[in-house]
Motif scaffolding. Structure first.
Motif, PDB file in Angstrom:
ATOM      1  N   SER A 130       0.837  -1.195   0.000  1.00  0.00           N
ATOM      2  CA  SER A 130       0.000   0.000   0.000  1.00  0.00           C
ATOM      3  C   SER A 130       0.869   1.241   0.000  1.00  0.00           C
ATOM      4  O   SER A 130       1.160   1.796  -1.043  1.00  0.00           O
ATOM      5  CB  SER A 130      -0.933  -0.025   1.211  1.00  0.00           C
ATOM      6  OG  SER A 130      -1.812   1.067   1.164  1.00  0.00           O
ATOM      7  N   THR A 131       1.310   1.660   1.173  1.00  0.00           N
ATOM      8  CA  THR A 131       2.153   2.856   1.258  1.00  0.00           C
ATOM      9  C   THR A 131       3.573   2.571   0.805  1.00  0.00           C
ATOM     10  O   THR A 131       4.308   3.476   0.462  1.00  0.00           O
ATOM     11  CB  THR A 131       2.198   3.395   2.689  1.00  0.00           C
ATOM     12  OG1 THR A 131       2.805   2.410   3.539  1.00  0.00           O
ATOM     13  CG2 THR A 131       0.803   3.743   3.193  1.00  0.00           C
ATOM     14  N   GLU A 158      -2.434  -1.680  -3.383  1.00  0.00           N
ATOM     15  CA  GLU A 158      -3.501  -0.852  -2.838  1.00  0.00           C
ATOM     16  C   GLU A 158      -3.141   0.624  -2.960  1.00  0.00           C
ATOM     17  O   GLU A 158      -1.997   1.010  -2.721  1.00  0.00           O
ATOM     18  CB  GLU A 158      -3.682  -1.231  -1.363  1.00  0.00           C
ATOM     19  CG  GLU A 158      -4.769  -0.513  -0.632  1.00  0.00           C
ATOM     20  CD  GLU A 158      -4.896  -1.033   0.787  1.00  0.00           C
ATOM     21  OE1 GLU A 158      -6.000  -1.489   1.126  1.00  0.00           O
ATOM     22  OE2 GLU A 158      -3.912  -0.991   1.547  1.00  0.00           O
ATOM     23  N   GLY A 159      -4.126   1.439  -3.319  1.00  0.00           N
ATOM     24  CA  GLY A 159      -3.904   2.881  -3.373  1.00  0.00           C
ATOM     25  C   GLY A 159      -2.822   3.257  -4.366  1.00  0.00           C
ATOM     26  O   GLY A 159      -2.791   2.770  -5.496  1.00  0.00           O
ATOM     27  N   ASP A 160      -1.912   4.149  -3.933  1.00  0.00           N
ATOM     28  CA  ASP A 160      -0.857   4.658  -4.816  1.00  0.00           C
ATOM     29  C   ASP A 160       0.091   3.568  -5.311  1.00  0.00           C
ATOM     30  O   ASP A 160       0.742   3.747  -6.344  1.00  0.00           O
ATOM     31  CB  ASP A 160      -0.044   5.736  -4.100  1.00  0.00           C
ATOM     32  CG  ASP A 160      -0.846   7.010  -3.882  1.00  0.00           C
ATOM     33  OD1 ASP A 160      -1.889   7.175  -4.548  1.00  0.00           O
ATOM     34  OD2 ASP A 160      -0.427   7.837  -3.048  1.00  0.00           O
ATOM     35  N   ALA A 161       0.178   2.463  -4.611  1.00  0.00           N
ATOM     36  CA  ALA A 161       1.072   1.379  -5.039  1.00  0.00           C
ATOM     37  C   ALA A 161       0.700   0.857  -6.424  1.00  0.00           C
ATOM     38  O   ALA A 161       1.547   0.329  -7.140  1.00  0.00           O
ATOM     39  CB  ALA A 161       1.063   0.240  -4.021  1.00  0.00           C
ATOM     40  N   GLN A 162      -0.554   1.030  -6.818  1.00  0.00           N
ATOM     41  CA  GLN A 162      -1.012   0.564  -8.128  1.00  0.00           C
ATOM     42  C   GLN A 162      -0.309   1.277  -9.270  1.00  0.00           C
ATOM     43  O   GLN A 162      -0.255   0.758 -10.380  1.00  0.00           O
ATOM     44  CB  GLN A 162      -2.518   0.779  -8.251  1.00  0.00           C
ATOM     45  CG  GLN A 162      -3.318   0.011  -7.247  1.00  0.00           C
ATOM     46  CD  GLN A 162      -4.781   0.416  -7.233  1.00  0.00           C
ATOM     47  OE1 GLN A 162      -5.266   1.088  -8.141  1.00  0.00           O
ATOM     48  NE2 GLN A 162      -5.488   0.010  -6.205  1.00  0.00           N
ATOM     49  N   GLU A 163       0.219   2.451  -9.005  1.00  0.00           N
ATOM     50  CA  GLU A 163       0.873   3.252 -10.046  1.00  0.00           C
ATOM     51  C   GLU A 163       2.372   3.004 -10.129  1.00  0.00           C
ATOM     52  O   GLU A 163       3.033   3.548 -11.010  1.00  0.00           O
ATOM     53  CB  GLU A 163       0.615   4.742  -9.779  1.00  0.00           C
ATOM     54  CG  GLU A 163      -0.853   5.097  -9.618  1.00  0.00           C
ATOM     55  CD  GLU A 163      -1.743   4.606 -10.748  1.00  0.00           C
ATOM     56  OE1 GLU A 163      -1.330   4.698 -11.918  1.00  0.00           O
ATOM     57  OE2 GLU A 163      -2.852   4.106 -10.448  1.00  0.00           O
ATOM     58  N   ARG A 164       2.916   2.209  -9.224  1.00  0.00           N
ATOM     59  CA  ARG A 164       4.356   1.964  -9.219  1.00  0.00           C
ATOM     60  C   ARG A 164       4.746   1.016 -10.342  1.00  0.00           C
ATOM     61  O   ARG A 164       4.176  -0.065 -10.486  1.00  0.00           O
ATOM     62  CB  ARG A 164       4.783   1.381  -7.870  1.00  0.00           C
ATOM     63  CG  ARG A 164       4.670   2.384  -6.738  1.00  0.00           C
ATOM     64  CD  ARG A 164       5.113   1.806  -5.443  1.00  0.00           C
ATOM     65  NE  ARG A 164       6.496   1.320  -5.527  1.00  0.00           N
ATOM     66  CZ  ARG A 164       7.267   1.141  -4.477  1.00  0.00           C
ATOM     67  NH1 ARG A 164       6.811   1.396  -3.269  1.00  0.00           N
ATOM     68  NH2 ARG A 164       8.496   0.696  -4.616  1.00  0.00           N
ATOM     69  N   LYS A 172      -5.509  -5.073  -8.322  1.00  0.00           N
ATOM     70  CA  LYS A 172      -5.591  -3.768  -7.665  1.00  0.00           C
ATOM     71  C   LYS A 172      -6.649  -3.835  -6.572  1.00  0.00           C
ATOM     72  O   LYS A 172      -7.722  -4.414  -6.776  1.00  0.00           O
ATOM     73  CB  LYS A 172      -5.982  -2.685  -8.665  1.00  0.00           C
ATOM     74  CG  LYS A 172      -4.933  -2.444  -9.721  1.00  0.00           C
ATOM     75  CD  LYS A 172      -5.375  -1.371 -10.699  1.00  0.00           C
ATOM     76  CE  LYS A 172      -4.282  -1.105 -11.722  1.00  0.00           C
ATOM     77  NZ  LYS A 172      -4.657  -0.007 -12.634  1.00  0.00           N
TER      78      LYS A 172
END
Length: 184
Positions: A130-131, A158-164, A172
């Motif tokens: 997640s973070t 989860e969350g911003d991790a999806q964009e990494r 997702k």
């Protein structure tokens, strides 16, 4: 409230849990879910880069990394512990603050495991990223040990991790509002 999703071909309902007044998450727990653990491990291995050792952080990643190692025929995997153990020959330590933990924790790696990792290809595995705080702590332990990180994997991002772009994951997992709707 629950969030329904398919993971590794299996339908699951995740309870929606409060982190703060503004943030709710879908609780994904593979403990006790052997069917999901086996299926997710197999799917992750299909996407995994070549590695010498797997590593995860205590505790929710343990069944996953164990099953991945079993399916791949690995004789050993590494575990970053939440506390030093008497049997450890020495420890490396880093701090971590996870989204699901109220206070800062520390992860510890046995120096005997660190010696095995030196110069080896290490694949970091977790259940949910997640973070990225736990992931960052694991990366620091591997680097301190002299291992080469060849990949970072999770069942869910989860969350911003999806964009990494540096993560390999199966599905997702959105973040939620108090009423159970997906956060935009």
């Amino acid at each position: 409230m629950v969030y329904r999703m398919t993971v590794a071909g299996l339908e699951r309902e995740l309870p929606i849990c409060k982190v703060s007044d503004e943030l709710y998450i879908g609780a994904f727990v593979i403990f006790g879910d052997q069917e999901l653990t086996v299926a997710a491990a197999g799917e992750l291995l299909k996407r995994a880069p070549a590695y010498d050792y797997l590593i995860t952080a205590e505790a929710k990643g343990i069944p996953l990394v164990h099953e991945m190692a079993r399916q791949n025929g690995d004789k050993k995997y590494m575990l970053a512990r939440k506390g030093p153990k008497l049997y450890m020959s020495g420890v490396f330590e880093v701090g971590v603050h996870s989204i699901t933990t109220a206070k800062e924790q520390h992860l510890y790696l046995d120096t005997a495991d660190a010696a095995l990792m030196r110069g080896k290809r290490i694949l970091i595995v977790d259940d949910v990223i997640s973070t990225g705080e736990s992931l960052t702590a694991l990366e620091a332990l591997v680097q301190k040990a002299g291992g080469e990180i060849v990949g970072k994997m999770a069942i869910l991002a989860e969350g911003d991790a999806q964009e990494r772009s540096d993560l390999i994951y199966l599905e997702k997992l959105p973040l939620f509002n108090a009423d159970g709707t997906v956060k935009e």
